[in-house]
Every structure is written in structure tokens, then in C-alpha cells.
Design a protein around this motif. Structure first.
Motif, PDB file in Angstrom:
ATOM      1  N   SER A  39      36.966  42.349 107.479  1.00  0.00           N
ATOM      2  CA  SER A  39      38.188  41.610 107.870  1.00  0.00           C
ATOM      3  C   SER A  39      39.364  42.654 108.129  1.00  0.00           C
ATOM      4  O   SER A  39      39.429  43.311 107.006  1.00  0.00           O
ATOM      5  CB  SER A  39      38.449  40.277 107.112  1.00  0.00           C
ATOM      6  N   ASP A  40      40.228  42.421 108.913  1.00  0.00           N
ATOM      7  CA  ASP A  40      41.437  43.092 109.026  1.00  0.00           C
ATOM      8  C   ASP A  40      42.477  42.264 108.190  1.00  0.00           C
ATOM      9  O   ASP A  40      43.962  42.840 108.230  1.00  0.00           O
ATOM     10  CB  ASP A  40      41.792  43.609 110.408  1.00  0.00           C
ATOM     11  N   THR A  41      42.381  41.193 107.827  1.00  0.00           N
ATOM     12  CA  THR A  41      43.618  40.113 107.049  1.00  0.00           C
ATOM     13  C   THR A  41      43.073  39.599 106.239  1.00  0.00           C
ATOM     14  O   THR A  41      41.693  39.373 105.955  1.00  0.00           O
ATOM     15  CB  THR A  41      43.778  39.510 108.288  1.00  0.00           C
ATOM     16  N   ASP A  42      43.756  38.870 105.315  1.00  0.00           N
ATOM     17  CA  ASP A  42      43.442  37.898 104.214  1.00  0.00           C
ATOM     18  C   ASP A  42      43.286  36.514 105.132  1.00  0.00           C
ATOM     19  O   ASP A  42      43.748  36.362 106.421  1.00  0.00           O
ATOM     20  CB  ASP A  42      44.665  37.515 103.381  1.00  0.00           C
ATOM     21  N   LEU A  43      42.467  35.716 104.679  1.00  0.00           N
ATOM     22  CA  LEU A  43      42.056  34.310 105.071  1.00  0.00           C
ATOM     23  C   LEU A  43      42.075  33.475 103.931  1.00  0.00           C
ATOM     24  O   LEU A  43      41.661  33.525 103.022  1.00  0.00           O
ATOM     25  CB  LEU A  43      40.855  34.249 105.985  1.00  0.00           C
ATOM     26  N   PRO A  44      42.939  32.425 104.133  1.00  0.00           N
ATOM     27  CA  PRO A  44      44.087  32.329 105.160  1.00  0.00           C
ATOM     28  C   PRO A  44      45.229  33.700 105.301  1.00  0.00           C
ATOM     29  O   PRO A  44      45.229  34.222 104.064  1.00  0.00           O
ATOM     30  CB  PRO A  44      44.963  30.941 104.933  1.00  0.00           C
ATOM     31  N   PRO A  45      45.731  33.870 106.358  1.00  0.00           N
ATOM     32  CA  PRO A  45      46.705  34.854 106.227  1.00  0.00           C
ATOM     33  C   PRO A  45      48.046  34.881 105.290  1.00  0.00           C
ATOM     34  O   PRO A  45      48.505  35.783 105.024  1.00  0.00           O
ATOM     35  CB  PRO A  45      47.123  35.198 107.692  1.00  0.00           C
ATOM     36  N   PHE A  46      48.381  33.578 105.009  1.00  0.00           N
ATOM     37  CA  PHE A  46      49.554  33.446 104.180  1.00  0.00           C
ATOM     38  C   PHE A  46      49.557  32.082 103.424  1.00  0.00           C
ATOM     39  O   PHE A  46      48.604  31.289 103.585  1.00  0.00           O
ATOM     40  CB  PHE A  46      50.686  33.324 105.107  1.00  0.00           C
ATOM     41  N   ASP A  47      50.210  32.100 102.437  1.00  0.00           N
ATOM     42  CA  ASP A  47      50.155  30.764 101.646  1.00  0.00           C
ATOM     43  C   ASP A  47      50.404  29.568 102.257  1.00  0.00           C
ATOM     44  O   ASP A  47      51.617  29.658 103.155  1.00  0.00           O
ATOM     45  CB  ASP A  47      51.100  30.714 100.277  1.00  0.00           C
ATOM     46  N   ASN A  48      49.767  28.555 102.326  1.00  0.00           N
ATOM     47  CA  ASN A  48      50.439  27.394 103.342  1.00  0.00           C
ATOM     48  C   ASN A  48      49.903  26.175 102.600  1.00  0.00           C
ATOM     49  O   ASN A  48      49.063  25.716 101.598  1.00  0.00           O
ATOM     50  CB  ASN A  48      49.682  27.526 104.654  1.00  0.00           C
ATOM     51  N   SER A  49      50.513  25.153 102.981  1.00  0.00           N
ATOM     52  CA  SER A  49      50.296  23.603 102.460  1.00  0.00           C
ATOM     53  C   SER A  49      49.005  22.986 102.798  1.00  0.00           C
ATOM     54  O   SER A  49      48.660  23.078 104.214  1.00  0.00           O
ATOM     55  CB  SER A  49      51.726  23.087 102.985  1.00  0.00           C
ATOM     56  N   ALA A  50      48.433  22.284 101.868  1.00  0.00           N
ATOM     57  CA  ALA A  50      47.289  21.761 102.064  1.00  0.00           C
ATOM     58  C   ALA A  50      47.620  20.098 102.468  1.00  0.00           C
ATOM     59  O   ALA A  50      46.638  19.564 102.795  1.00  0.00           O
ATOM     60  CB  ALA A  50      46.279  21.521 100.909  1.00  0.00           C
ATOM     61  N   VAL A  51      48.774  19.911 102.561  1.00  0.00           N
ATOM     62  CA  VAL A  51      49.234  18.431 102.834  1.00  0.00           C
ATOM     63  C   VAL A  51      50.598  18.339 103.540  1.00  0.00           C
ATOM     64  O   VAL A  51      51.288  19.362 103.838  1.00  0.00           O
ATOM     65  CB  VAL A  51      49.491  17.816 101.625  1.00  0.00           C
ATOM     66  N   ASP A  52      50.705  17.136 104.202  1.00  0.00           N
ATOM     67  CA  ASP A  52      51.965  16.971 104.640  1.00  0.00           C
ATOM     68  C   ASP A  52      53.011  16.396 103.676  1.00  0.00           C
ATOM     69  O   ASP A  52      52.601  15.521 103.096  1.00  0.00           O
ATOM     70  CB  ASP A  52      51.810  15.610 105.726  1.00  0.00           C
ATOM     71  N   PHE A  54      56.332  17.648 101.007  1.00  0.00           N
ATOM     72  CA  PHE A  54      57.437  18.741 100.725  1.00  0.00           C
ATOM     73  C   PHE A  54      57.112  19.987  99.861  1.00  0.00           C
ATOM     74  O   PHE A  54      56.416  19.692  98.817  1.00  0.00           O
ATOM     75  CB  PHE A  54      58.680  17.791 100.067  1.00  0.00           C
ATOM     76  N   ALA A  55      57.514  21.085 100.160  1.00  0.00           N
ATOM     77  CA  ALA A  55      57.277  22.123  99.254  1.00  0.00           C
ATOM     78  C   ALA A  55      58.448  22.258  98.241  1.00  0.00           C
ATOM     79  O   ALA A  55      59.514  21.849  98.502  1.00  0.00           O
ATOM     80  CB  ALA A  55      57.397  23.502 100.018  1.00  0.00           C
ATOM     81  N   VAL A  56      58.048  22.312  96.902  1.00  0.00           N
ATOM     82  CA  VAL A  56      59.229  22.248  95.763  1.00  0.00           C
ATOM     83  C   VAL A  56      58.874  23.527  94.902  1.00  0.00           C
ATOM     84  O   VAL A  56      58.053  24.195  95.042  1.00  0.00           O
ATOM     85  CB  VAL A  56      58.740  20.777  95.120  1.00  0.00           C
ATOM     86  N   ARG A  57      59.858  23.434  93.860  1.00  0.00           N
ATOM     87  CA  ARG A  57      59.509  24.619  92.687  1.00  0.00           C
ATOM     88  C   ARG A  57      59.267  23.519  91.733  1.00  0.00           C
ATOM     89  O   ARG A  57      59.900  22.319  91.175  1.00  0.00           O
ATOM     90  CB  ARG A  57      60.949  24.932  92.296  1.00  0.00           C
ATOM     91  N   SER A  58      58.093  23.613  91.050  1.00  0.00           N
ATOM     92  CA  SER A  58      57.481  22.753  90.095  1.00  0.00           C
ATOM     93  C   SER A  58      58.344  22.204  88.964  1.00  0.00           C
ATOM     94  O   SER A  58      58.368  21.269  88.339  1.00  0.00           O
ATOM     95  CB  SER A  58      55.955  23.120  89.693  1.00  0.00           C
ATOM     96  N   GLN A  59      58.985  23.488  88.640  1.00  0.00           N
ATOM     97  CA  GLN A  59      59.893  23.081  87.202  1.00  0.00           C
ATOM     98  C   GLN A  59      60.990  22.025  87.464  1.00  0.00           C
ATOM     99  O   GLN A  59      61.649  21.447  86.873  1.00  0.00           O
ATOM    100  CB  GLN A  59      60.594  24.744  86.813  1.00  0.00           C
ATOM    101  N   ASP A 107      56.349  26.593  94.712  1.00  0.00           N
ATOM    102  CA  ASP A 107      55.170  26.963  94.145  1.00  0.00           C
ATOM    103  C   ASP A 107      54.301  25.653  94.094  1.00  0.00           C
ATOM    104  O   ASP A 107      53.200  25.558  93.584  1.00  0.00           O
ATOM    105  CB  ASP A 107      55.345  27.439  92.727  1.00  0.00           C
ATOM    106  N   ALA A 108      54.351  24.552  94.658  1.00  0.00           N
ATOM    107  CA  ALA A 108      53.685  23.636  94.923  1.00  0.00           C
ATOM    108  C   ALA A 108      54.192  22.744  95.894  1.00  0.00           C
ATOM    109  O   ALA A 108      55.394  22.715  96.437  1.00  0.00           O
ATOM    110  CB  ALA A 108      53.961  22.786  93.684  1.00  0.00           C
ATOM    111  N   GLY A 132      51.152  25.373  91.900  1.00  0.00           N
ATOM    112  CA  GLY A 132      50.001  25.837  92.844  1.00  0.00           C
ATOM    113  C   GLY A 132      49.214  24.632  93.356  1.00  0.00           C
ATOM    114  O   GLY A 132      48.338  24.676  94.253  1.00  0.00           O
ATOM    115  N   ARG A 133      49.908  23.468  92.916  1.00  0.00           N
ATOM    116  CA  ARG A 133      49.280  22.155  93.632  1.00  0.00           C
ATOM    117  C   ARG A 133      49.375  22.149  94.980  1.00  0.00           C
ATOM    118  O   ARG A 133      50.363  22.326  95.594  1.00  0.00           O
ATOM    119  CB  ARG A 133      49.740  20.939  92.852  1.00  0.00           C
TER     120      ARG A 133
END
Ligand code: AMP
Ligand code: MG
Length: 408
Positions: A39-52, A54-59, A107-108, A132-133
Motif C-alpha cells: 500500500s502507498d497509503t494509510d487506510l483509511p487515509p485520514f482520521d474520520n467520523s464513524a457517525v453523523d 458533531f466533532a468535539v473536544r472530549s474535555q 478527539d471524538a 477517540g469515540r
């Protein structure tokens, strides 16, 4: 008489793997990969969301609950294909869709179901999240430089998907072995010219059965010919085929027994070499294996069932080996199962009984598909396996432990 496994090994010793070449990915289905694919890349290539959601800071939402929601400012949107390029600052969230990149500092991800919007531009968070959630991390499936496909693997849909995912548009594959199919018999007629079927004639089903088996096994049908029960024609055909550059295997059906009109064996002995002739197998005892020039020759019996069973056992592994399949995957899967009915067997030959394997109350049970005569085509239909009765066993009783060879 040779035992089945001995004959299989002897035959495989003659098989040479074909050369490799590159094909467009869309043509690669059914070939064998001829190189390890990195492989010439990471899979997935970038961190991405598993849900529809909001991306938040857990703290920021550590204290959130349904009774005491935390309100965050909506800083923007991240859609698959349209990332949010900014950083997430304290007290804010980014609306995010499944598969979209996670913004910097988030981070979540929280599911939209655990949020509520009361006023424009702000979102109420009803739940705290550990870091990480609901995130799919870059490289959690494949890391850059990982080997994703190994030389000798068959290319099915999943492998084609992986080639595309790592950007290999012209995979290196092994050429398919090229097979000439020869049917024999004065009584055999071309099915295209046989309605109504004249008395005493039989439609040529073997030619079509063997062509299908060649393709299923990963080979290519070079050509199909029918010859009469005639020594000179048989010899001439072998001579012509022996001179062809682009033929790897010659598979004949019929004319291989002891009858006075069976010319495959003498013609093979004249034009090439006969390696062996009889195998302790039922159905299909008379089976000639030999060579003409650099081509391997299989003289299969003419009975439709015997032809298919012996192809399965002796020709398929050779086609697979020549097409580059790794040695540990040449043969069909064998399973332990329970006999679903009594099976008559006379010791002396290993027998392959067309069967249907099912799971009954959690137990694998194999039931013969019908009359096992070597001309009975109906019992091939609906068979997904062969019950393998060892050479030295006598009758099998319903409920006995048996070995089953899967056909799919
Ligand atoms: P043989 O091995 O040539 O004696 O053939 C054995 C039996 O299989 C005979 O009943 C043949 O009629 C039948 N058979 C041989 N070749 C074919 C074929 N190409 N298609 C259908 N049946 C065949
Ligand atoms: Mg015949």
C-alpha cells in the motif's frame, strides 16, 4: 492402480506456473496476483467520523448529560470530500458527516441523536464521550507500506476492491493456462444440430461441461474440437495440438477404456508419452495422463459424471497451479460431516458421491443427491459437495462421521 492423492501429486509435479503480465484492473477478476502488493497509503487515509453528528473536544463535554447539557458553538461543517480546514477551539463543535475528516483538535464525535439544537449556531450535547469515540483512525485498517495482497492469491471482488483502494490500476497477474478440449465418439452430435435427436445419438454435453469447468478453475478455453472414434483422426489431432505454441493443456473425454474403439491411449503413446492410466477412483477409473511436447494431456472418461469428477480431482488443481495459485490453495476444502443416509461402498476404490451438504440442527449433514451411476447427470445438479468414501471402507451408515469435499 494409483491412489488418488498419489496421482494428484504426480500430475502436479509436471505443472509449470505461467509467466506474468499486467492487465487493467477491470480485467483482473479471476486471475492470480503475481506480486506482493504494497500500500502507498494509510487506510483509511485520514482520521474520520464513524457517525453523523458533531466533532468535539472530549474535555469540553466531560460534564454533559441529558439533565445538564453542555452548549457548544457550531464552528462549521465537515462533509466527506469537503473538510473543515480550521482548528477546533475550546467550547466549539463542527457538524460532521460519516466519513468526513475530523478537524484538528477534535478527539471524538457525538451522534446527532445525542444532541439538540435550540438556537441557531449552537448545539446542546447530552452526553460525555471518552477521547477517540466514534472515530475511524488513519491506518487502522492498513498502514502505508503494508502488504495487502500476497503473490498467489486469487483475485475476487474483495481483492479487486483492495487493488483499487491502494491505487494499483494495472496489477501483475499470471497468464491463464490455455486448454484445448477434445470430445470423442461416433455417437456424439453437436447439440446445435440435433433437434430432434436421431435414434442412437447423444448430444455432446462433455464439451460444454469441460469448457465451463476450465473457466471455473481459472483456465482459458483455447479451442473445442470433436473427433470420431478413429485412430488416424485421433493421432492427427494430437500431432496438430502438440505443435501449437499457445496451448498448455489438452483435455479429452471418452475413448479411453479398453474397447476396440478406444484410441486415446494408443495415440497418446504414439505421439507423446503416457505417464499413467488407471487410478483407484469411482467414478472414473480409466483416466490417462501423459504429455505431448510441453503440453499435459488428460484423457478423461466419457461418461458425463466421470468426466466432471475426474476433471475436478485432477485437472482443476493443475490449472490452478499453472495460473499461479499458491500451493496451499490448490485443492478444495474438506470438512467433517455426518452421513445423512446409508451409502453402499465396495472397498478397493476411493469413491466420490455427489451430495448436498446442509446444516441440520447445527450439524453438517451430507445427503447423496440421487442415483450415483456414472451416466446419471441429474445427481450432479444441486450437488454442492462430494462425500469422500476412503478406499478401504465398506458400507457407510446414516449417522457415521464422513469426509466431505466442498465444490463451492
Ligand atoms: P466412452 O468413455 O467413450 O466409452 O463413453 C462412455 C459413455 O459416455 C458413453 O455412453 C458415451 O455415449 C458417453 N459420452 C462420451 N462422450 C460424451 C460426450 N461428449 N457427451 C455426452 N456423453 C458422452
Ligand atoms: Mg466413446
Amino acid at each position: 492402480m494409483l491412489e488418488v492423492e498419489t496421482a494428484q501429486q504426480k500430475i502436479l509435479d509436471f505443472a509449470r506456473i505461467k509467466e506474468s503480465y499486467r492487465v487493467p484492473i477491470l480485467d483482473a477478476l479471476g486471475f492470480t496476483i503475481a506480486e506482493n502488493v504494497q500500500s502507498d497509503t494509510d487506510l483509511p487515509p485520514f482520521d474520520n467520523s464513524a457517525v453523523d453528528g458533531f466533532a468535539v473536544r472530549s474535555q469540553d463535554i466531560a460534564s454533559a448529560s441529558l439533565a445538564a447539557p453542555v452548549e457548544l458553538k457550531i464552528a462549521g461543517d465537515s462533509h466527506a470530500g469537503t473538510p473543515f480546514f480550521g482548528e477546533l477551539s475550546e467550547g466549539s463543535a463542527v457538524r460532521i458527516m460519516t466519513g468526513a475528516p475530523i478537524p484538528k483538535n477534535a478527539d471524538a464525535c457525538i451522534m446527532v441523536e445525542d444532541t439538540k439544537i435550540d438556537r441557531d449556531g449552537f448545539v446542546q450535547i447530552h452526553e460525555s464521550l471518552e477521547s477517540g469515540r466514534h472515530m475511524r483512525l488513519a491506518g487502522e485498517d492498513v498502514q502505508k507500506k503494508d502488504i495487502v495482497l500476497w503473490r498467489g492469491m486469487h483475485l475476487g471482488a474483495a481483492e479487486i476492491a483492495m487493488l483499487a483502494a491502494v491505487g494499483v490500476m494495472k496489477p501483475l497477474v499470471y497468464k491463464k493456462p490455455r486448454v484445448v478440449i477434445v470430445s470423442t465418439g461416433d455417437e456424439i452430435v453437436d447439440p446445435a444440430e440435433s433437434s430432434p435427436l436421431p435414434y442412437g445419438e447423444i448430444r455432446n454435453s462433455n464439451l460444454y461441461a469441460l469448457a465451463a469447468l476450465v473457466r471455473e478453475s481459472g483456465g482459458e478455453v483455447h479451442s473445442m474440437v470433436h473427433i470420431a472414434d478413429d485412430y488416424d483422426q485421433t493421432e492427427n489431432t494430437f500431432r496438430t495440438l502438440g505443435d501449437m505454441q499457445d496451448v498448455d493443456l489438452i483435455v479429452t473425454a471418452g475413448g479411453v477404456s479398453m474397447g476396440d474403439r478406444d484410441f486415446i491411449k494408443p495415440a497418446l503413446e504414439k505421439i507423446g508419452t503416457l505417464e499413467f492410466w488407471k487410478i483407484a477412483i469411482k467414478p472414473g477409473k480409466p483416466l490417462a495422463f501423459g504429455r505431448i511436447a510441453d503440453k499435459l494431456v488428460f484423457g478423461l472418461p466419457g461418461n458425463p459424471v466421470s468426466a466432471m469428477v475426474t476433471f475436478e480431482l485432477f485437472v482443476r488443481p493443475v490449472i490452478r497451479k499453472m495460473s499461479g495459485i499458491s500451493d496451499d490453495s490448490l485443492f478444495r476444502l474438506k470438512l467433517e460431516a455426518t452421513a445423512g443416509s446409508d451409502i453402499e461402498h465396495i472397498p478397493g476404490r476411493q469413491e466420490f458421491i455427489r451430495a448436498h451438504l446442509t446444516s441440520q440442527d447445527g450439524r453438517l449433514t451430507a445427503i447423496p443427491t440421487g442415483d450415483q451411476g456414472s451416466g446419471i447427470m441429474t445427481s450432479m445438479i444441486g450437488a454442492n459437495s462430494y462425500i469422500v468414501v476412503p478406499i478401504d471402507v465398506s458400507n457407510v451408515k446414516a449417522g457415521d462421521r464422513i469426509t466431505v469435499m466442498m465444490l463451492a
